[in-house]
Design a protein around this motif. Structure first.
Motif, PDB file in Angstrom:
ATOM      1  N   VAL A  97      -7.751   0.401 -49.191  1.00 55.05           N
ATOM      2  CA  VAL A  97      -8.233  -0.149 -47.929  1.00 55.05           C
ATOM      3  C   VAL A  97      -9.448   0.603 -47.397  1.00 55.05           C
ATOM      4  O   VAL A  97     -10.013   0.199 -46.402  1.00 55.05           O
ATOM      5  CB  VAL A  97      -7.120  -0.187 -46.859  1.00 55.05           C
ATOM      6  N   ASN A  98      -9.799   1.711 -48.054  1.00 57.41           N
ATOM      7  CA  ASN A  98     -10.977   2.480 -47.655  1.00 57.41           C
ATOM      8  C   ASN A  98     -11.854   2.765 -48.867  1.00 57.41           C
ATOM      9  O   ASN A  98     -11.350   3.003 -49.962  1.00 57.41           O
ATOM     10  CB  ASN A  98     -10.573   3.811 -47.025  1.00 57.41           C
ATOM     11  N   CYS A  99     -13.173   2.776 -48.656  1.00 53.79           N
ATOM     12  CA  CYS A  99     -14.128   3.121 -49.698  1.00 53.79           C
ATOM     13  C   CYS A  99     -13.960   4.585 -50.067  1.00 53.79           C
ATOM     14  O   CYS A  99     -13.873   5.447 -49.190  1.00 53.79           O
ATOM     15  CB  CYS A  99     -15.549   2.869 -49.205  1.00 53.79           C
TER      16      CYS A  99
ATOM     17  N   ASP B 297     -12.601  -4.890 -45.884  1.00 55.40           N
ATOM     18  CA  ASP B 297     -11.958  -6.115 -45.429  1.00 55.40           C
ATOM     19  C   ASP B 297     -11.970  -7.120 -46.576  1.00 55.40           C
ATOM     20  O   ASP B 297     -13.025  -7.556 -47.015  1.00 55.40           O
ATOM     21  CB  ASP B 297     -12.688  -6.686 -44.214  1.00 55.40           C
ATOM     22  N   VAL B 298     -10.797  -7.464 -47.071  1.00 56.04           N
ATOM     23  CA  VAL B 298     -10.659  -8.357 -48.214  1.00 56.04           C
ATOM     24  C   VAL B 298     -10.367  -9.765 -47.710  1.00 56.04           C
ATOM     25  O   VAL B 298      -9.504  -9.942 -46.843  1.00 56.04           O
ATOM     26  CB  VAL B 298      -9.503  -7.879 -49.128  1.00 56.04           C
TER      27      VAL B 298
ATOM     28  N   PHE C 253       3.614  -4.272 -45.033  1.00 60.23           N
ATOM     29  CA  PHE C 253       2.432  -4.017 -44.233  1.00 60.23           C
ATOM     30  C   PHE C 253       2.593  -4.679 -42.879  1.00 60.23           C
ATOM     31  O   PHE C 253       3.379  -5.593 -42.719  1.00 60.23           O
ATOM     32  CB  PHE C 253       1.180  -4.578 -44.922  1.00 60.23           C
ATOM     33  N   PHE C 254       1.836  -4.196 -41.892  1.00 55.21           N
ATOM     34  CA  PHE C 254       1.804  -4.841 -40.583  1.00 55.21           C
ATOM     35  C   PHE C 254       0.363  -4.858 -40.105  1.00 55.21           C
ATOM     36  O   PHE C 254      -0.500  -4.245 -40.716  1.00 55.21           O
ATOM     37  CB  PHE C 254       2.721  -4.123 -39.581  1.00 55.21           C
ATOM     38  N   GLN C 255       0.102  -5.594 -39.026  1.00 60.06           N
ATOM     39  CA  GLN C 255      -1.253  -5.662 -38.488  1.00 60.06           C
ATOM     40  C   GLN C 255      -1.403  -4.654 -37.365  1.00 60.06           C
ATOM     41  O   GLN C 255      -0.525  -4.508 -36.514  1.00 60.06           O
ATOM     42  CB  GLN C 255      -1.554  -7.052 -37.944  1.00 60.06           C
TER      43      GLN C 255
ATOM     44  N   GLY D 296      -6.381  -5.471 -35.725  1.00 62.22           N
ATOM     45  CA  GLY D 296      -5.893  -6.534 -36.600  1.00 62.22           C
ATOM     46  C   GLY D 296      -5.942  -6.219 -38.083  1.00 62.22           C
ATOM     47  O   GLY D 296      -5.626  -7.061 -38.908  1.00 62.22           O
ATOM     48  N   ALA D 297      -6.317  -4.991 -38.455  1.00 63.12           N
ATOM     49  CA  ALA D 297      -6.395  -4.613 -39.872  1.00 63.12           C
ATOM     50  C   ALA D 297      -5.002  -4.536 -40.484  1.00 63.12           C
ATOM     51  O   ALA D 297      -4.017  -4.290 -39.803  1.00 63.12           O
ATOM     52  CB  ALA D 297      -7.096  -3.268 -40.014  1.00 63.12           C
ATOM     53  N   GLU D 298      -4.935  -4.719 -41.797  1.00 67.10           N
ATOM     54  CA  GLU D 298      -3.690  -4.588 -42.539  1.00 67.10           C
ATOM     55  C   GLU D 298      -3.392  -3.107 -42.728  1.00 67.10           C
ATOM     56  O   GLU D 298      -4.222  -2.365 -43.230  1.00 67.10           O
ATOM     57  CB  GLU D 298      -3.857  -5.286 -43.882  1.00 67.10           C
ATOM     58  N   VAL D 299      -2.194  -2.679 -42.327  1.00 68.18           N
ATOM     59  CA  VAL D 299      -1.830  -1.269 -42.342  1.00 68.18           C
ATOM     60  C   VAL D 299      -0.511  -1.090 -43.100  1.00 68.18           C
ATOM     61  O   VAL D 299       0.437  -1.828 -42.847  1.00 68.18           O
ATOM     62  CB  VAL D 299      -1.667  -0.744 -40.889  1.00 68.18           C
ATOM     63  N   PRO D 300      -0.423  -0.124 -44.013  1.00 67.59           N
ATOM     64  CA  PRO D 300       0.846   0.136 -44.695  1.00 67.59           C
ATOM     65  C   PRO D 300       1.932   0.482 -43.677  1.00 67.59           C
ATOM     66  O   PRO D 300       1.663   1.123 -42.659  1.00 67.59           O
ATOM     67  CB  PRO D 300       0.546   1.337 -45.594  1.00 67.59           C
ATOM     68  N   SER D 301       3.174   0.065 -43.950  1.00 69.74           N
ATOM     69  CA  SER D 301       4.260   0.236 -42.986  1.00 69.74           C
ATOM     70  C   SER D 301       4.571   1.696 -42.667  1.00 69.74           C
ATOM     71  O   SER D 301       5.111   1.982 -41.609  1.00 69.74           O
ATOM     72  CB  SER D 301       5.525  -0.462 -43.485  1.00 69.74           C
ATOM     73  N   ASP D 302       4.213   2.631 -43.538  1.00 70.60           N
ATOM     74  CA  ASP D 302       4.501   4.041 -43.282  1.00 70.60           C
ATOM     75  C   ASP D 302       3.311   4.806 -42.693  1.00 70.60           C
ATOM     76  O   ASP D 302       3.368   6.021 -42.523  1.00 70.60           O
ATOM     77  CB  ASP D 302       4.974   4.728 -44.558  1.00 70.60           C
ATOM     78  N   ALA D 303       2.230   4.097 -42.332  1.00 68.73           N
ATOM     79  CA  ALA D 303       1.026   4.752 -41.809  1.00 68.73           C
ATOM     80  C   ALA D 303       1.251   5.275 -40.395  1.00 68.73           C
ATOM     81  O   ALA D 303       1.980   4.687 -39.607  1.00 68.73           O
ATOM     82  CB  ALA D 303      -0.150   3.782 -41.813  1.00 68.73           C
ATOM     83  N   THR D 304       0.603   6.389 -40.078  1.00 71.80           N
ATOM     84  CA  THR D 304       0.653   6.941 -38.727  1.00 71.80           C
ATOM     85  C   THR D 304      -0.613   6.620 -37.936  1.00 71.80           C
ATOM     86  O   THR D 304      -0.661   6.826 -36.743  1.00 71.80           O
ATOM     87  CB  THR D 304       0.864   8.468 -38.767  1.00 71.80           C
TER      88      THR D 304
END
Length: 100
Positions: free
Chosen positions: A7-9, A17-18, A29-31, A36-44
């Motif tokens: 999700v990052n360069c 953004d895909v 994943f959640f928004q 509104g970006a797609e974020v992994p469910s375990d992200a802080t």
């Protein structure tokens, strides 16, 4: 070069953004509520805007008709054993329908 799922360069760190038609259908994943970006469910924090997420997140459930509601209770999916918001119609991890 960008590998699938990134999700990052790797070079500059910019958010990638895909287009929807090229996205892998992911269930864990959640928004981001800020951008509104797609974020992994375990992200802080959000990989795009840097918004910080609390340790305990609200269980926002989006139903098939597009309506949203928040659940403060959880249930265990009978198929995969994941913790699921009590008002969810299906398990976001395995797809098992929880309500008739």
């Amino acid at each position: 070069m960008v590998l699938p799922g990134e999700v990052n360069c790797r070079k500059c760190g910019a958010y990638i953004d895909v287009p929807d038609e090229l996205r892998v259908k992911k269930k864990d994943f959640f928004q981001c509520s800020e951008c509104g970006a797609e974020v992994p469910s375990d992200a802080t924090e959000c990989p795009k805007c840097g918004a910080k997420f609390d340790e305990v997140q609200e269980n926002v459930v989006v139903h098939a008709d597009g309506s949203e509601d928040v659940s403060t209770e959880s249930v265990v999916c009978p198929e995969c054993g994941s913790t699921v918001p009590a008002n969810a119609d299906w398990c976001p991890k395995c797809g098992k329908m929880l309500k008739d």
